[in-house]
Design a protein around this motif. Structure first.
Motif, PDB file in Angstrom:
ATOM      1  N   ARG A 161      -3.955  30.485 -31.140  1.00 31.78           N
ATOM      2  CA  ARG A 161      -3.244  29.812 -30.042  1.00 31.78           C
ATOM      3  C   ARG A 161      -4.185  29.256 -28.975  1.00 31.78           C
ATOM      4  NH1 ARG A 161       0.701  33.076 -27.174  1.00 31.78           N
ATOM      5  NH2 ARG A 161       1.292  31.072 -26.284  1.00 31.78           N
ATOM      6  N   TYR A 162      -5.393  28.936 -29.366  1.00 31.40           N
ATOM      7  CA  TYR A 162      -6.334  28.267 -28.473  1.00 31.40           C
ATOM      8  C   TYR A 162      -6.610  26.866 -29.013  1.00 31.40           C
ATOM      9  CZ  TYR A 162      -7.489  32.767 -26.282  1.00 31.40           C
ATOM     10  OH  TYR A 162      -7.438  33.974 -25.610  1.00 31.40           O
ATOM     11  N   SER A 163      -6.183  25.845 -28.273  1.00 34.24           N
ATOM     12  CA  SER A 163      -6.418  24.464 -28.705  1.00 34.24           C
ATOM     13  C   SER A 163      -7.907  24.162 -28.757  1.00 34.24           C
ATOM     14  CB  SER A 163      -5.728  23.492 -27.745  1.00 34.24           C
ATOM     15  OG  SER A 163      -6.005  22.160 -28.090  1.00 34.24           O
ATOM     16  N   LYS A 203      -3.976  29.620 -23.341  1.00 33.43           N
ATOM     17  CA  LYS A 203      -3.447  29.454 -24.688  1.00 33.43           C
ATOM     18  C   LYS A 203      -2.500  28.253 -24.753  1.00 33.43           C
ATOM     19  CE  LYS A 203      -4.084  34.113 -26.438  1.00 33.43           C
ATOM     20  NZ  LYS A 203      -3.532  35.194 -27.285  1.00 33.43           N
TER      21      LYS A 203
END
Length: 197
Positions: free
Chosen positions: A139-141, A193
């Protein structure tokens, strides 16, 4: 016009097209606050998402990708593969360092994808699949973009595309440079996130 002149034109055309700040333009037209004053301060789609508008974020993603694709396709059609590669580099640099914003632009993920679509679409598919896998898991771009950018040149070399792989090494290094603050936050565990405002 000589071939060398065409190469200069290709780079310049790519740069000017790439420097269009779609995120900033679209959020201003929508009446949102200055994109540079929220979240990471970036003008890219991930930061646009922090305004709460998924539609604007999607439009920014598409615009930032298409400017890379269009630059590559047009210059490749009129001047050949070398011009396409230079247009790709120009578009990527234009997005990262737009003259209109005092050379402080986006972080390059969408334009990277757009360039790949125009130059060699299977690499764009690999990039996107890798991005989605990491983004879904972590969930980390930012981390997703970094991993996808790292893998892409390796895929291109493996697939027998050394010229494109070399271009992507340059773009990956630039992308890592633009993500240097994100990398620090990832290491510190303070990175926002996906979906966080």
């Amino acid at each position: 016009m000589t071939s060398d002149a065409f190469l200069v034109v290709a780079f310049g055309f790519g740069y000017l097209l790439g420097s269009i700040p779609f995120g900033l333009v679209l959020t201003k037209l929508a009446g949102a606050q200055d994109l540079r004053s929220i979240g990471s301060g970036s003008i890219g789609a991930t930061n646009v998402l922090r305004t709460g508008s998924k539609g604007l974020a999607a439009a920014t993603l598409i615009g930032d990708a298409l400017k890379g694709t269009i630059a590559v396709v047009i210059m490749g059609y009129y001047a050949g593969p070398d011009a396409a590669i230079l247009a790709a580099l120009g578009a990527f640099l234009g997005h990262l360092f737009p003259v209109w914003l005092k050379f402080n632009g986006g972080k390059g993920v969408a334009t990277y994808i757009g360039v790949l679509i125009g130059l060699f679409w299977p690499a764009a598919v690999v990039f996107c699949l890798m991005w989605l896998a990491v983004a879904f898991a972590a969930r980390y771009s930012s981390l997703a973009g970094l991993v996808a950018a790292f893998v892409t040149p390796l895929f291109l070399w493996w697939f027998g595309q050394p010229a494109l792989a070399s271009l992507c090494v340059v773009m990956t290094l630039l992308l890592f440079y633009k993500h240097r603050e994100n990398i620090k936050r990832l290491q510190a565990g303070t990175e926002s996130k996906i979906g966080a405002k």
